[in-house]
Design an enzyme around this catalytic site. Structure first.
Site, PDB file in Angstrom:
ATOM      1  N   SER A 146       6.687  11.185   2.251  1.00  0.00           N
ATOM      2  CA  SER A 146       5.855  11.246   1.038  1.00  0.00           C
ATOM      3  C   SER A 146       5.855  12.674   0.526  1.00  0.00           C
ATOM      4  O   SER A 146       6.028  13.616   1.315  1.00  0.00           O
ATOM      5  CB  SER A 146       4.417  10.821   1.368  1.00  0.00           C
ATOM      6  OG  SER A 146       3.551  11.116   0.276  1.00  0.00           O
ATOM      7  N   TYR A 159      -3.237  11.548   6.880  1.00  0.00           N
ATOM      8  CA  TYR A 159      -2.030  10.886   6.344  1.00  0.00           C
ATOM      9  C   TYR A 159      -0.971  11.936   6.001  1.00  0.00           C
ATOM     10  O   TYR A 159       0.197  11.806   6.387  1.00  0.00           O
ATOM     11  CB  TYR A 159      -2.408  10.065   5.114  1.00  0.00           C
ATOM     12  CG  TYR A 159      -1.241   9.511   4.345  1.00  0.00           C
ATOM     13  CD1 TYR A 159      -0.511   8.417   4.816  1.00  0.00           C
ATOM     14  CD2 TYR A 159      -0.842  10.086   3.128  1.00  0.00           C
ATOM     15  CE1 TYR A 159       0.569   7.906   4.098  1.00  0.00           C
ATOM     16  CE2 TYR A 159       0.228   9.583   2.410  1.00  0.00           C
ATOM     17  CZ  TYR A 159       0.931   8.502   2.888  1.00  0.00           C
ATOM     18  OH  TYR A 159       2.000   8.001   2.185  1.00  0.00           O
ATOM     19  N   LYS A 163       2.868  12.583   7.502  1.00  0.00           N
ATOM     20  CA  LYS A 163       4.070  12.564   6.655  1.00  0.00           C
ATOM     21  C   LYS A 163       4.862  13.862   6.806  1.00  0.00           C
ATOM     22  O   LYS A 163       6.092  13.869   6.716  1.00  0.00           O
ATOM     23  CB  LYS A 163       3.684  12.294   5.200  1.00  0.00           C
ATOM     24  CG  LYS A 163       3.192  10.848   4.974  1.00  0.00           C
ATOM     25  CD  LYS A 163       4.291   9.832   5.286  1.00  0.00           C
ATOM     26  CE  LYS A 163       3.888   8.413   4.972  1.00  0.00           C
ATOM     27  NZ  LYS A 163       4.978   7.444   5.196  1.00  0.00           N
TER      28      LYS A 163
HETATM   29  N1  LIG Z   1       2.719   3.951  -3.038  1.00  0.00           N
HETATM   30  C1  LIG Z   1       2.763   5.262  -3.075  1.00  0.00           C
HETATM   31  O1  LIG Z   1       2.267   5.922  -4.025  1.00  0.00           O
HETATM   32  C2  LIG Z   1       3.461   6.022  -1.968  1.00  0.00           C
HETATM   33  C3  LIG Z   1       3.651   7.408  -2.146  1.00  0.00           C
HETATM   34  C4  LIG Z   1       4.283   8.121  -1.138  1.00  0.00           C
HETATM   35  C5  LIG Z   1       4.746   7.483  -0.008  1.00  0.00           C
HETATM   36  N2  LIG Z   1       4.539   6.147   0.131  1.00  0.00           N
HETATM   37  C6  LIG Z   1       5.039   5.527   1.358  1.00  0.00           C
HETATM   38  O2  LIG Z   1       5.810   4.389   1.036  1.00  0.00           O
HETATM   39  C7  LIG Z   1       5.811   3.484   2.137  1.00  0.00           C
HETATM   40  C8  LIG Z   1       5.537   2.076   1.646  1.00  0.00           C
HETATM   41  O3  LIG Z   1       4.297   2.048   1.014  1.00  0.00           O
HETATM   42  P1  LIG Z   1       3.970   1.075  -0.218  1.00  0.00           P
HETATM   43  O4  LIG Z   1       3.350   1.935  -1.253  1.00  0.00           O
HETATM   44  O5  LIG Z   1       5.129   0.227  -0.541  1.00  0.00           O
HETATM   45  O6  LIG Z   1       2.788   0.209   0.437  1.00  0.00           O
HETATM   46  P2  LIG Z   1       2.394  -1.353   0.369  1.00  0.00           P
HETATM   47  O7  LIG Z   1       2.841  -1.977  -0.895  1.00  0.00           O
HETATM   48  O8  LIG Z   1       0.963  -1.405   0.727  1.00  0.00           O
HETATM   49  O9  LIG Z   1       3.278  -1.969   1.538  1.00  0.00           O
HETATM   50  C9  LIG Z   1       3.068  -1.596   2.875  1.00  0.00           C
HETATM   51  C10 LIG Z   1       3.954  -2.445   3.749  1.00  0.00           C
HETATM   52  O10 LIG Z   1       3.832  -2.017   5.104  1.00  0.00           O
HETATM   53  C11 LIG Z   1       3.445  -3.143   5.927  1.00  0.00           C
HETATM   54  N3  LIG Z   1       2.658  -2.604   7.024  1.00  0.00           N
HETATM   55  C12 LIG Z   1       1.456  -1.977   6.968  1.00  0.00           C
HETATM   56  N4  LIG Z   1       1.071  -1.585   8.192  1.00  0.00           N
HETATM   57  C13 LIG Z   1       2.062  -1.972   9.046  1.00  0.00           C
HETATM   58  C14 LIG Z   1       2.255  -1.847  10.447  1.00  0.00           C
HETATM   59  N5  LIG Z   1       1.348  -1.248  11.236  1.00  0.00           N
HETATM   60  N6  LIG Z   1       3.396  -2.355  10.978  1.00  0.00           N
HETATM   61  C15 LIG Z   1       4.315  -2.949  10.204  1.00  0.00           C
HETATM   62  N7  LIG Z   1       4.183  -3.105   8.880  1.00  0.00           N
HETATM   63  C16 LIG Z   1       3.066  -2.615   8.309  1.00  0.00           C
HETATM   64  C17 LIG Z   1       2.730  -4.089   4.971  1.00  0.00           C
HETATM   65  O11 LIG Z   1       2.781  -5.448   5.369  1.00  0.00           O
HETATM   66  P3  LIG Z   1       1.748  -6.145   6.411  1.00  0.00           P
HETATM   67  O12 LIG Z   1       0.381  -5.952   5.856  1.00  0.00           O
HETATM   68  O13 LIG Z   1       2.206  -7.571   6.471  1.00  0.00           O
HETATM   69  O14 LIG Z   1       1.973  -5.451   7.719  1.00  0.00           O
HETATM   70  C18 LIG Z   1       3.603  -3.913   3.723  1.00  0.00           C
HETATM   71  O15 LIG Z   1       4.794  -4.652   3.847  1.00  0.00           O
HETATM   72  C19 LIG Z   1       4.793   4.039   3.134  1.00  0.00           C
HETATM   73  O16 LIG Z   1       5.487   4.765   4.135  1.00  0.00           O
HETATM   74  C20 LIG Z   1       3.976   5.015   2.297  1.00  0.00           C
HETATM   75  O17 LIG Z   1       3.412   6.055   3.077  1.00  0.00           O
HETATM   76  C21 LIG Z   1       3.914   5.399  -0.816  1.00  0.00           C
END
Ligand SMILES: NC(=O)c1ccc[n+]([C@@H]2O[C@H](COP(=O)([O-])OP(=O)(O)OC[C@H]3O[C@@H](n4cnc5c(N)ncnc54)[C@H](OP(=O)(O)O)[C@@H]3O)[C@@H](O)[C@H]2O)c1
Length: 253
Positions: A146, A159, A163
């Site tokens: 991130s 968090y 990261k």
């Molecule tokens: N969205 C942003 O603005 C943003 C910015 C920077 C970085 N990121 C990073 O992008 C990545 C994906 O995030 P996203 O925004 O796509 O989030 P999201 O839409 O909430 O999706 C999260 C995914 O992770 C799964 N998950 C959560 N906890 C888990 C665990 N303990 N074991 C296995 N699976 C798990 C969830 O499914 P289940 O609930 O079925 O487990 C879901 O498939 C993360 O690493 C996050 O830190 C996101």
């Protein structure tokens, strides 16, 4: 001329692929010919994504794995060994962010959960995949970190710390695994429209402040993260390892 983005015959595991950025990554890698193992904690949600990829004419299957639970990491790699006998691409994307608040008020449960999923989970998924890749002569690992790993997010202290650890982990694995023909890189997303970011994107005041700092003036769609991942896991980036690629609409500029 060879298609540098072709993934035909590759086996790719994407964690956190039931929705959001992981789902977009899974769909794009499958569209380029990989068999994608769609994984998260909830098998039904993963199966729905896998079914939809197959309905589009591509290859996918589903397997549940909570990356914060060591026994479930062992189980998914046993499954991959017996079902496919190889793993070419690991995308560590599932992460936890259970606490939004002042860093001084972080409690032990939130600390442990964030570290277990975001550091221990990524680490042992990488060692398990890396051992298989060492045996088979190579592979690629992509870690979703991130921008908060470079610049700590307000009220997202623990968090952001995890990261930053993922960025360090990417470099440490890249160094020691380069001689094994295993490349390891990181995607650093900025603000992306997913459930994960909803605490920010559904708060008008916070969103307005965030958008003010983003030159492109908008939140990213999850699909806008997947292209960078395809680049980093394909032959198009064959000389790239230990790299961190920021995809943030210009925020850090
Ligand atoms: N969205 C942003 O603005 C943003 C910015 C920077 C970085 N990121 C990073 O992008 C990545 C994906 O995030 P996203 O925004 O796509 O989030 P999201 O839409 O909430 O999706 C999260 C995914 O992770 C799964 N998950 C959560 N906890 C888990 C665990 N303990 N074991 C296995 N699976 C798990 C969830 O499914 P289940 O609930 O079925 O487990 C879901 O498939 C993360 O690493 C996050 O830190 C996101």
């Amino acid at each position: 001329m060879k298609d540098l983005f072709d993934l035909t015959g590759k086996i790719a595991l994407v964690t956190g692929a039931s929705r959001g950025i992981g789902e977009s990554i899974a769909r794009l890698l499958a569209s380029r010919g990989a068999h994608v193992i769609v994984s998260s904690r909830k098998i039904d949600a993963c199966q729905a994504v896998a079914d939809s990829i197959v309905a589009d004419g591509h290859r996918a299957s589903a397997f549940a794995c909570h990356v914060g639970v060591m026994a479930q990491i062992e189980a998914i790699f046993e499954h991959i060994k017996s079902e496919f006998g190889q793993i070419d691409i690991l995308v560590n994307n599932a992460a936890a962010n259970p606490y939004y608040g002042h860093i001084l008020d972080t409690d032990l449960a939130a600390f442990d959960k964030t570290v277990e999923v975001n550091i221990r989970g990524y680490f042992f998924m990488s060692t398990a995949a890396g051992k298989m890749m060492r045996e088979q002569g190579g592979g690629v690992i992509l870690n979703t970190a991130s921008v908060n790993g470079l610049v700590a997010g307000d009220k997202q202290g623990i968090y952001s710390i995890t990261k930053a650890a993922v960025i360090s982990m990417t470099k440490a694995f890249a160094k020691e695994c380069g001689p094994l023909n295993i490349r390891v890189n990181a995607l650093l997303p900025g603000l992306t429209d997913t459930k994960f970011a909803s605490a920010l994107t559904t708060n008008d005041k916070v969103l307005k402040m965030a958008l003010h700092a983003i030159p492109l003036g908008r939140v990213a769609h999850p699909d806008e993260m997947a292209g960078t991942v395809l680049y980093l896991v394909s032959d198009a980036s064959s000389y790239t390892t230990g790299a961190t690629v920021v995809v943030d609409g210009g925020m850090l500029a």
